[in-house]
Write a protein that holds these residues in place. Structure first.
Motif, PDB file in Angstrom:
ATOM      1  N   THR A 284       0.819  -1.213   0.000  1.00 51.62           N
ATOM      2  CA  THR A 284       0.000   0.000   0.000  1.00 51.62           C
ATOM      3  C   THR A 284       0.853   1.262   0.000  1.00 51.62           C
ATOM      4  OG1 THR A 284      -0.152  -0.008   2.430  1.00 51.62           O
ATOM      5  CG2 THR A 284      -1.886  -1.141   1.210  1.00 51.62           C
ATOM      6  N   SER A 285       2.158   1.111  -0.153  1.00 46.20           N
ATOM      7  CA  SER A 285       3.043   2.270  -0.199  1.00 46.20           C
ATOM      8  C   SER A 285       3.186   2.746  -1.635  1.00 46.20           C
ATOM      9  CB  SER A 285       4.415   1.913   0.377  1.00 46.20           C
ATOM     10  OG  SER A 285       5.110   1.058  -0.509  1.00 46.20           O
ATOM     11  N   GLY A 286       3.946   3.833  -1.823  1.00 42.95           N
ATOM     12  CA  GLY A 286       4.108   4.398  -3.154  1.00 42.95           C
ATOM     13  C   GLY A 286       5.303   3.862  -3.904  1.00 42.95           C
ATOM     14  N   GLN A 287       5.752   2.638  -3.619  1.00 47.10           N
ATOM     15  CA  GLN A 287       6.971   2.145  -4.242  1.00 47.10           C
ATOM     16  C   GLN A 287       6.765   1.731  -5.693  1.00 47.10           C
ATOM     17  OE1 GLN A 287       7.629  -1.253  -1.570  1.00 47.10           O
ATOM     18  NE2 GLN A 287       7.464  -2.593  -3.341  1.00 47.10           N
ATOM     19  N   GLY A 288       5.527   1.650  -6.147  1.00 44.03           N
ATOM     20  CA  GLY A 288       5.267   1.305  -7.540  1.00 44.03           C
ATOM     21  C   GLY A 288       5.170  -0.193  -7.754  1.00 44.03           C
ATOM     22  N   GLY A 289       4.779  -0.589  -8.955  1.00 42.75           N
ATOM     23  CA  GLY A 289       4.657  -2.008  -9.271  1.00 42.75           C
ATOM     24  C   GLY A 289       3.221  -2.488  -9.240  1.00 42.75           C
ATOM     25  N   GLU A 290       3.025  -3.694  -9.689  1.00 42.52           N
ATOM     26  CA  GLU A 290       1.699  -4.298  -9.798  1.00 42.52           C
ATOM     27  C   GLU A 290       1.485  -5.263  -8.632  1.00 42.52           C
ATOM     28  OE1 GLU A 290      -1.972  -4.920 -11.017  1.00 42.52           O
ATOM     29  OE2 GLU A 290      -0.657  -3.669 -12.243  1.00 42.52           O
ATOM     30  N   TYR A 291       0.465  -5.009  -7.798  1.00 45.51           N
ATOM     31  CA  TYR A 291       0.222  -5.816  -6.605  1.00 45.51           C
ATOM     32  C   TYR A 291      -1.259  -6.174  -6.508  1.00 45.51           C
ATOM     33  CZ  TYR A 291       4.703  -3.667  -5.595  1.00 45.51           C
ATOM     34  OH  TYR A 291       5.987  -3.216  -5.687  1.00 45.51           O
ATOM     35  N   PRO A 292      -1.601  -7.247  -5.798  1.00 48.34           N
ATOM     36  CA  PRO A 292      -3.015  -7.613  -5.661  1.00 48.34           C
ATOM     37  C   PRO A 292      -3.862  -6.534  -5.005  1.00 48.34           C
ATOM     38  CG  PRO A 292      -1.588  -9.425  -4.948  1.00 48.34           C
ATOM     39  CD  PRO A 292      -0.704  -8.238  -5.153  1.00 48.34           C
TER      40      PRO A 292
END
Length: 562
Positions: free
Chosen positions: A162-170
């Motif tokens: 839920t952070s702003g690190q980027g990437g595709e997560y569920p």
């Protein structure tokens, strides 16, 4: 904590389709507000809810994670229950003796038909499904533990990143959590959703327990509205500027290792709410709306404001606000209570939605739609058809290896990955402003699919940011209409994918581009060449051999019309 449901005073009764939910006062203890829940229609059920104040600069707090142990003994209907809870700052923690409501798959199917939520069906996938039927969370984690946050940080936990690190997560880049989307898919295929309901509940309760999700009002027994707080409460904001900005607004401090980001809302709770109308699942949803309203508010607020302000720093943040407002309003309109506890009243969420849409329409869409020809970003957005985008300077690799080109760009993925569901839902609900946005956005994607084509039209231009689309040179654009923009883009000497197939394109982005166009058609929008664009996607796919990131396509990408 020692409480007896027979003696605890009733604060409020919340009524939904699932029954009469009693909120009982179990007392205050320093930073903690303690409650019990019962349900008239399930007499044996009892639930503990403990909410802890948020940490703020104004109170002199620091960012260290502060877990308060709450050893709980509850007597209910002749039985005694004991739980050990760990409660973080700015969080609420749940423990209960059983599930109070059997999830109703019929309610989910009805919600799709009524336009409260899009359809999610495995048939929308480009990949053959590995197995049929409702799947558990692929992590297959243990049941919800009220003494655990479900992980060690916002990057490593049960809910997802839920952070702003980027990437595709569920948990992010979508309207629903991936687990929730699979439940909609199962319900639409008449499969037994109760088999995996423990996973849905666990996502809700872990989401509710993450630090600094919202500010809880001990006086009003509800999440504090950041921009227009309830009587006796103070406005609050996420401290993006790093400290106190104005003495009349509380600046909430993100807990160390548990940062949150409005562009990565966790998207939990909505399916839980629709299938059960459990008000605490509704609270999960509305806390996400509260967090979104508090993000970047410090840069927009003015003394004497009478309207809500929308997040506008990034395209996806604006779309997430529209999604959060849709869900929050849905919960409010289906919950009745005498005192307005736990769930925001319908008038509040209706104003939120109206003001946010009006704000974005005034500051983003209308300047674009009325822009005069020239070098302005508004005119560039008009030509490309980007209703809520913010063009930025970027650099692209030359295809011949001869260095870089400096161009203005926009995200290749934010519109289809974040925008399609709220644009569809608000359009289907009849909002004329959002329908104009959606028609503009769908026309943009149609032009990309038809007049750029293939992977290059989807997302395969290799800018140094990794996920951008060239929209104009620096200065006055050398084109005068959307097709001219597409021709200019296609002719750029930059490293890019093929234009007749999707080799090298992200499969999940392709799924969502097609989904956006299908949703536009399902909403009845008049978009030129929409059917041709859908046919072109099928044709380009028939020639595709090696899409990129095929493993990332998942159920939350499958949104489609009813």
């Amino acid at each position: 904590m020692d409480a007896d449901s027979a003696r605890a005073p009733v604060i409020d009764t919340l009524v939904t389709r699932s029954g009469h939910w009693r909120l009982l006062d179990a007392g205050r203890d320093g930073d903690l507000s303690r409650y019990l829940w019962t349900l008239d229609e399930a007499p044996a059920f009892v639930r503990v809810m403990v909410c802890k104040r948020a940490f703020t600069h104004e109170a002199g707090d620091d960012a260290a994670l502060d877990l308060t142990p709450v050893d709980t003994t509850v007597r209910h209907k002749g039985e005694t229950y004991r739980w050990n809870l760990q409660v973080a700052q700015g969080a609420c923690r749940i423990a209960q003796n059983r599930e109070p409501v059997t999830p109703n798959a019929g309610w989910l199917r009805a919600a799709v038909k009524e336009g409260r939520i899009p359809a999610y069906r495995r048939e929308a996938s480009f990949k053959p499904m590995a197995r049929a039927g409702l799947m558990r969370d692929p992590r297959d984690l243990a049941a919800y533990d009220p003494a655990s946050l479900g992980g060690e940080s916002s990057n490593r936990n049960f809910v997802g990143v839920t952070s702003g690190q980027g990437g595709e997560y569920p948990s992010s880049r979508g309207f629903l959590h991936d687990v929730d989307a699979r439940v909609i898919d199962a319900a639409l295929h008449d499969e037994d959703i109760a088999r995996t309901w423990d996973q849905i509940a666990a996502h809700s309760w872990y989401s509710l327990s993450q630090p600094q999700g919202a500010v809880w009002s001990a006086a009003n027994h509800v999440s504090v509205d950041p921009q227009f707080p309830q009587a006796g409460d103070r406005p609050w904001e996420i401290a993006n500027a790093g400290g106190r900005v104005r003495p009349d607004v509380d600046s909430v401090i993100p807990a160390e290792r548990w940062s949150r980001d409005v562009s990565h809302l966790e998207n939990t709770g909505f399916v839980h709410w629709i299938a059960t109308e459990d008000p605490v699942a509704g609270l999960v949803v509305q806390r996400q709306a509260a967090y979104a309203l508090a993000s970047w508010y410090e840069y927009r607020r003015k003394r004497g404001d009478t309207r809500y302000h929308a997040f506008d720093e990034q395209e996806r943040g604006a779309y997430n606000m529209l999604s959060a407002a849709w869900k929050a309003r849905d919960v409010s309109t289906r919950t009745a209570s005498a005192k307005g506890s736990v769930i925001w009243r319908p008038a509040r969420t209706a104003k939120m939605a109206e003001d946010l849409i009006a704000d974005l329409d005034t500051r983003w869409y209308r300047p674009m739609a009325t822009a005069a020809a020239g070098p302005s970003d508004a005119w560039v957005r008009n030509l490309a058809g980007l209703p809520l985008s913010n063009p930025y300077p970027g650099r692209w690799k030359r295809a011949d290896g001869g260095g870089e080109l400096s161009l203005r760009g926009s995200s290749a993925f934010m519109l289809p990955q974040y925008g399609k569901e709220p644009l569809y839902l608000w359009s289907r609900a009849g909002d004329a402003r959002v329908r104009r946005w959606f028609a503009t956005a769908a026309r943009h994607l149609t032009i990309r699919v038809l007049y750029i084509g293939g992977a290059r039209g989807i997302d395969r231009s290799e800018d140094l940011r990794g996920s951008s689309l060239p929209v104009a040179p620096v200065g006055t654009p050398p084109f005068t209409d959307p097709k001219g923009w597409a021709a200019w883009t296609k002719a750029l000497p930059i490293a890019a994918g093929p234009t007749d197939r999707f080799d090298g394109a992200s499969l999940h982005t392709l799924t969502q581009v097609r989904g956006t166009l299908r949703l536009a058609k399902g909403a009845g929008l008049d978009v030129a060449e929409l059917d041709q664009a859908l046919a072109r996607i099928d044709a380009d796919w028939s020639r595709t051999m090696k899409p990129r990131y095929a493993e990332l396509e998942s159920a939350k990408h499958w949104a489609a019309p009813e």
